[in-house]
Design an enzyme around this catalytic site. Structure first.
Site, PDB file in Angstrom:
ATOM      1  N   ASN A   1       0.868  -1.260   0.057  1.00 51.98           N
ATOM      2  CA  ASN A   1       0.154   0.066   0.009  1.00 51.98           C
ATOM      3  C   ASN A   1       0.752   1.235  -0.057  1.00 51.98           C
ATOM      4  O   ASN A   1       0.299   2.536  -0.591  1.00 51.98           O
ATOM      5  CB  ASN A   1      -1.084   0.061   1.162  1.00 51.98           C
ATOM      6  CG  ASN A   1      -0.288  -0.140   2.602  1.00 51.98           C
ATOM      7  OD1 ASN A   1       0.583  -0.817   2.632  1.00 51.98           O
ATOM      8  ND2 ASN A   1      -1.034   0.609   3.576  1.00 51.98           N
TER       9      ASN A   1
ATOM     10  N   GLU B   1       4.302  -4.457  12.175  1.00 53.27           N
ATOM     11  CA  GLU B   1       3.144  -3.509  12.020  1.00 53.27           C
ATOM     12  C   GLU B   1       1.997  -4.129  11.073  1.00 53.27           C
ATOM     13  O   GLU B   1       1.929  -4.367   9.976  1.00 53.27           O
ATOM     14  CB  GLU B   1       3.997  -2.413  11.167  1.00 53.27           C
ATOM     15  CG  GLU B   1       5.235  -1.875  11.931  1.00 53.27           C
ATOM     16  CD  GLU B   1       4.698  -0.759  13.054  1.00 53.27           C
ATOM     17  OE1 GLU B   1       3.487  -0.606  13.089  1.00 53.27           O
ATOM     18  OE2 GLU B   1       5.467  -0.123  13.633  1.00 53.27           O
TER      19      GLU B   1
ATOM     20  N   CYS C   1      -3.346   1.384   7.047  1.00 50.15           N
ATOM     21  CA  CYS C   1      -3.228   0.404   8.101  1.00 50.15           C
ATOM     22  C   CYS C   1      -3.937   1.626   9.192  1.00 50.15           C
ATOM     23  O   CYS C   1      -4.641   1.157  10.046  1.00 50.15           O
ATOM     24  CB  CYS C   1      -2.021   0.121   8.638  1.00 50.15           C
ATOM     25  SG  CYS C   1      -0.634   1.195   8.809  1.00 50.15           S
TER      26      CYS C   1
ATOM     27  N   GLU D   1       8.065   1.356  14.646  1.00 50.99           N
ATOM     28  CA  GLU D   1       8.854   2.175  13.803  1.00 50.99           C
ATOM     29  C   GLU D   1       8.965   3.622  14.058  1.00 50.99           C
ATOM     30  O   GLU D   1       7.973   4.250  14.751  1.00 50.99           O
ATOM     31  CB  GLU D   1       8.145   1.677  12.464  1.00 50.99           C
ATOM     32  CG  GLU D   1       7.882   0.564  11.977  1.00 50.99           C
ATOM     33  CD  GLU D   1       9.380  -0.182  11.715  1.00 50.99           C
ATOM     34  OE1 GLU D   1      10.545   0.315  11.598  1.00 50.99           O
ATOM     35  OE2 GLU D   1       9.184  -1.157  10.907  1.00 50.99           O
TER      36      GLU D   1
HETATM   37  P1  NAD Z   1      -0.017  -9.218   3.379  1.00 50.04           P
HETATM   38  O1  NAD Z   1       0.359  -9.742   4.745  1.00 50.04           O
HETATM   39  O2  NAD Z   1      -0.687 -10.268   2.645  1.00 50.04           O
HETATM   40  O3  NAD Z   1       1.592  -9.207   2.821  1.00 50.04           O
HETATM   41  C1  NAD Z   1       2.585  -8.435   3.242  1.00 50.04           C
HETATM   42  C2  NAD Z   1       3.873  -9.151   3.113  1.00 50.04           C
HETATM   43  O4  NAD Z   1       4.147 -10.225   3.525  1.00 50.04           O
HETATM   44  C3  NAD Z   1       4.129  -9.292   1.447  1.00 50.04           C
HETATM   45  O5  NAD Z   1       5.408  -8.978   0.959  1.00 50.04           O
HETATM   46  C4  NAD Z   1       3.803 -10.784   1.459  1.00 50.04           C
HETATM   47  O6  NAD Z   1       4.259 -11.413   0.158  1.00 50.04           O
HETATM   48  C5  NAD Z   1       4.474 -11.228   2.635  1.00 50.04           C
HETATM   49  N1  NAD Z   1       3.885 -12.493   3.260  1.00 50.04           N
HETATM   50  C6  NAD Z   1       2.759 -13.017   3.092  1.00 50.04           C
HETATM   51  N2  NAD Z   1       2.590 -14.203   3.846  1.00 50.04           N
HETATM   52  C7  NAD Z   1       4.075 -14.382   4.245  1.00 50.04           C
HETATM   53  C8  NAD Z   1       4.369 -15.428   4.965  1.00 50.04           C
HETATM   54  N3  NAD Z   1       3.484 -16.593   5.520  1.00 50.04           N
HETATM   55  N4  NAD Z   1       5.813 -15.392   5.497  1.00 50.04           N
HETATM   56  C9  NAD Z   1       6.397 -14.451   4.975  1.00 50.04           C
HETATM   57  N5  NAD Z   1       5.907 -13.167   4.148  1.00 50.04           N
HETATM   58  C10 NAD Z   1       4.897 -13.415   4.187  1.00 50.04           C
HETATM   59  O7  NAD Z   1      -0.304  -7.796   3.570  1.00 50.04           O
HETATM   60  P2  NAD Z   1      -0.834  -6.940   2.371  1.00 50.04           P
HETATM   61  O8  NAD Z   1      -2.118  -7.315   1.515  1.00 50.04           O
HETATM   62  O9  NAD Z   1       0.399  -6.882   1.353  1.00 50.04           O
HETATM   63  O10 NAD Z   1      -1.005  -5.416   2.872  1.00 50.04           O
HETATM   64  C11 NAD Z   1      -2.174  -5.104   3.750  1.00 50.04           C
HETATM   65  C12 NAD Z   1      -2.216  -5.086   5.103  1.00 50.04           C
HETATM   66  O11 NAD Z   1      -0.868  -4.659   5.497  1.00 50.04           O
HETATM   67  C13 NAD Z   1      -3.290  -4.742   5.793  1.00 50.04           C
HETATM   68  O12 NAD Z   1      -3.441  -5.623   7.015  1.00 50.04           O
HETATM   69  C14 NAD Z   1      -2.693  -3.431   6.446  1.00 50.04           C
HETATM   70  O13 NAD Z   1      -3.503  -3.076   7.638  1.00 50.04           O
HETATM   71  C15 NAD Z   1      -1.327  -3.845   6.717  1.00 50.04           C
HETATM   72  N6  NAD Z   1      -0.335  -2.772   6.762  1.00 50.04           N
HETATM   73  C16 NAD Z   1      -0.035  -2.208   8.222  1.00 50.04           C
HETATM   74  C17 NAD Z   1       0.658  -1.307   8.248  1.00 50.04           C
HETATM   75  C18 NAD Z   1       1.433  -0.690   9.527  1.00 50.04           C
HETATM   76  O14 NAD Z   1       2.359   0.047   9.591  1.00 50.04           O
HETATM   77  N7  NAD Z   1       0.700  -1.029  10.586  1.00 50.04           N
HETATM   78  C19 NAD Z   1       1.241  -0.413   7.219  1.00 50.04           C
HETATM   79  C20 NAD Z   1       0.764  -0.994   5.867  1.00 50.04           C
HETATM   80  C21 NAD Z   1      -0.367  -2.027   5.715  1.00 50.04           C
END
Ligand code: NAD
Length: 475
Positions: free
Chosen positions: A150, A249, A283, A456
């Protein structure tokens, strides 16, 4: 012209050992974009070994010299800001002007942590005349950084800059949907800014095939993960087995509380910003507006009227861009069905707009929502807001905290005593008063409850990328 991208390891592009390539798509049209290397455990191993070999030479530099290299990266990001913004907009679908803000934030992280590099030090502890005792802040070594789609370049700066400022080296696994801006950032950092090869490596691919081997690699000493609770939990299980430190995060379902004494004009605009920012794919989005019952109807009416003026972005100007992935677009549609089944009333939106190509959705506001409904509890990650009335301060706090998340919360009030009183009772890592969101690279950021742990941004991030060592000398 689309392009095929390899991993970036040891200061140069490296073809995948075995996995082939993955297709990215352009969210503004749905058309195929660039291809990225499909990383496997073999690629991760090469990247982690490269990062490991870079630890000693990186730490042989004085802190001020490391800091100077981070400042050079900030300078070069700014010099190439237009290119980075165009890349980020193309991959994520966000308007060019929003992408430009995120690129500038990335530069600010390198600037901020570059400047702070000499402030990473321990302390002396007085144990009496027979001892000399001091602490140092040692780096972990290789940090695995796993990022979502995102805000890729912004989140990359947020994690990578403090990690390397503290003497660590990184292997970054960006989202498989938005990897190219990170590859270009790493290339620039080495080629133009002079960062030593191996300090900043990028391996692309999926969570299972590339992310998991990174978490499991024995030379990775910490993982900084930003993403969903689902993936955070999977990573947490793998890390638990290895006793591997994590920063997580994760997601949010943040409340935005509007008291009866708020400046309603500002609260309306703030509530719109809170749930439409990056088309709701944030997020910290404020997706539950809790509104005092005495102003509920007026607030709902004004909000609904004002949100109609938020334009669909033309790709450049501020406005609603598309969902970054097709899966995300389909998820928002499924929540419209959930809202109908749960009996919520859509004041606006709630239907998929008729659009040709591109994963665009319209802002949606629901009323007749209770805190126990799925649309009030689950992170939708799109421009969808629920409105819930409250009677008094106690009830506002109870509803605000009635969530498994705890990332952020907004308070709108003219009474600053109330703001501090309520802030103290909210279970969330960030509280924004009379603005949403607020803060900068200097303000610590992270979650309570299932929104994660570790911090962070700010000075705190430096602490999370170092481990304290105490040396006690008997004189
Ligand atoms: P996601 O969890 O599907 O993927 C995030 C990353 O993790 C990707 O690079 C993905 O390939 C990797 N990943 C997925 N499964 C994994 C595993 N089992 N082992 C290792 N790596 C793995 O999330 P998304 O759809 O890319 O992003 C959206 C989510 O991120 C939302 O829930 C959002 O709230 C959260 N987010 C949080 C913050 C924060 O700072 N708190 C910021 C931005 C987004």
């Amino acid at each position: 012209m689309t392009k095929q991208w390899d991993h970036f390891i040891q200061g140069r592009f490296a073809a995948p050992e075995a996995g082939g390539y993955l297709q990215e798509y352009k969210p503004m049209t749905g058309a195929p974009g660039d291809e990225i290397a499909r990383g496997t455990a073999a690629d991760v191993d090469v990247a982690v070994n490269s990062a490991h070999a870079a630890i000693a030479p990186w730490n042989a530099l004085k802190q001020i010299e490391r800091g100077r290299l981070l400042l050079a990266i900030a300078r070069d990001i700014r010099a190439n800001a237009a290119d980075f913004a165009a890349q980020e907009a193309d991959e994520t679908g966000k308007p060019l002007k929003v992408a430009a803000i995120e690129v500038e934030l990335c530069a600010q992280y390198f600037e901020y942590y570059g400047g702070l590099s000499t402030a990473i030090h321990g302390e002396q502890i007085d144990l009496g005349p027979n001892y000399h005792c001091y602490t140092t802040r040692d780096p972990f070594g290789v940090i695995g950084v796993i990022l979502p789609w995102n805000a890729p370049i912004n989140q990359a700066g947020r994690a990578i800059a403090p990690a390397i400022a503290a003497g660590n080296t990184v292997v970054v696994k960006p989202s498989e949907f938005t990897s190219v801006s990170l590859l270009r950032l790493a290339e620039m950092a080495v080629e133009t800014s002079g960062l030593p090869a191996g300090v900043f490596n990028v391996v692309t691919g999926t969570g299972k095939e590339t992310g998991e081997p990174l978490v499991l690699h024995p030379l990775v000493r910490k993982v900084a993960f930003t993403g969903s609770v689902r993936a955070g939990r999977e990573i947490g299980k793998l890390a638990g087995d290895r006793i591997l430190p994590l920063t997580l995060e994760l997601g949010g379902k943040s409340p935005n509380i509007v008291f009866e004494d708020a400046d309603l004009d500002k609260a309306v605009m703030g509530a719109i910003m809170a749930f439409t920012i990056n088309s709701g794919q944030v997020c910290l989005a404020g997706t539950r507006a809790l509104v005092h019952e005495s102003i509920f109807d007026e607030f709902a009416e004004r909000l609904t009227a004002a949100v109609q003026k938020v334009p669909v972005s033309d790709g450049v100007e501020f406005g609603l861009g598309p969902m970054t992935t097709r899966a995300q677009y389909e998820q928002v549609g499924r929540y419209y069905d959930v809202a109908r089944e749960e009996g919520a009333t859509a004041l606006i939106g709630g239907e998929m707009p008729e659009t040709e190509g591109g994963w665009y959705v319209a802002p949606t506001i629901y009323k007749d929502v209770r805190s126990d409904m799925r649309i009030a509890r689950e992170e939708i990650f799109g421009p969808v807001l629920v409105l819930i009335p409250f009677r008094d301060e106690d009830e506002a706090v109870a509803i605000a905290n009635d969530t498994e998340y705890g990332l952020a919360a907004g308070l709108w009030t003219g009474d600053l005593s109330r703001a501090h009183r309520v802030s103290a009772r909210i279970e969330a890592g960030q509280i924004y008063v009379n603005e949403y969101p607020a803060g900068g690279v200097e303000t610590p950021f992270g979650g309570f409850k299932k929104s994660g742990y570790g911090r962070e941004k700010g000075l705190e991030a430096l602490h999370h990328y170092t481990q304290t060592k105490t040396t006690i000398v008997r004189l």
